[in-house]
Design an enzyme around this catalytic site. Sequence first.
Site, PDB file in Angstrom:
ATOM      1  CG  ASP A  82      45.341   1.617-122.328  1.00 29.24           C
ATOM      2  OD1 ASP A  82      45.067   0.693-123.118  1.00 29.24           O
ATOM      3  OD2 ASP A  82      45.951   1.457-121.246  1.00 29.24           O
TER       4      ASP A  82
HETATM    5  N1  URA Z   1      50.423  -0.273-121.606  1.00 30.24           N
HETATM    6  C1  URA Z   1      49.283   0.216-121.069  1.00 30.24           C
HETATM    7  O1  URA Z   1      48.900  -0.136-119.956  1.00 30.24           O
HETATM    8  N2  URA Z   1      48.576   1.081-121.791  1.00 30.24           N
HETATM    9  C2  URA Z   1      48.962   1.532-122.997  1.00 30.24           C
HETATM   10  O2  URA Z   1      48.281   2.357-123.601  1.00 30.24           O
HETATM   11  C3  URA Z   1      50.160   1.022-123.547  1.00 30.24           C
HETATM   12  C4  URA Z   1      50.867   0.112-122.822  1.00 30.24           C
END
Ligand code: URA
Length: 239
Positions: A106
Amino acid sequence: MRKERLDKVLSNMGIGTRKEVKEMIKAGMVTINGNTIKSADYKVNVEEDEIICGGQRVRYREFVYLMMNKPSGMVSSTDDPRDSTVIELLDDYYKNFRPFPVGRLDKDTEGLLLITNDGKLAHDLLSPKNKVDKTYFATIEGVLEDEHVEAFEKGILLEDGYNTLPAVLRIISSGVISAAEITIQEGKYHQVKRMMGALGMRVSYLKRLRMGPIPLDKILEPGQYRELTEDEINLLLNR
Ligand code: URA
């Protein structure tokens, strides 16, 4: 046998821009297997021909393998209409190889991101059937208890009805803000945040520490990257 235009090979290997290498070729600075070659569109056998430019052997490589400590605030894609991408952090030499991130973190997640142009390796690492472990450090708004560890062990029912594979929650500290290490084998959208959300808790910080056999190199500050070592590449290829 793979044959490529001489000017393309030289510029891809970081010798210069396409225009600069064309001039070097015209000026007679390039030999192939001992013969001076003056045409930019000469087709080189990149696996076998010996290319010398300005007296230096040019070693052709097809793939690059990088690890980055992804900073928060950048997206893990090759281009984006709004946000800066992790690829923008790479030197032009690496950009020449048209690398892409292996999966996504993310925008606000930090930590280990592998970046390569080896499509097969990326596919293998991401394929759900290969169940590659991904380990994260998380801070969590909420008190973590043994029951949450058990819920992770069983797999968690997400809000969209998907039941995750079993996962590992290791509590580091528990309080109003807790800290934990979480290992999952899938890569669903926002997976860690949604697993915690299903237990009524919010992830306030998330950092990936490891992907398969590769841990994040602790010397890398957010935004820094390095090439994988031979050993690390072999670990990934021979998993
Ligand atoms: N899980 C998440 O919620 N975000 C990420 O970036 C990676 C795994």
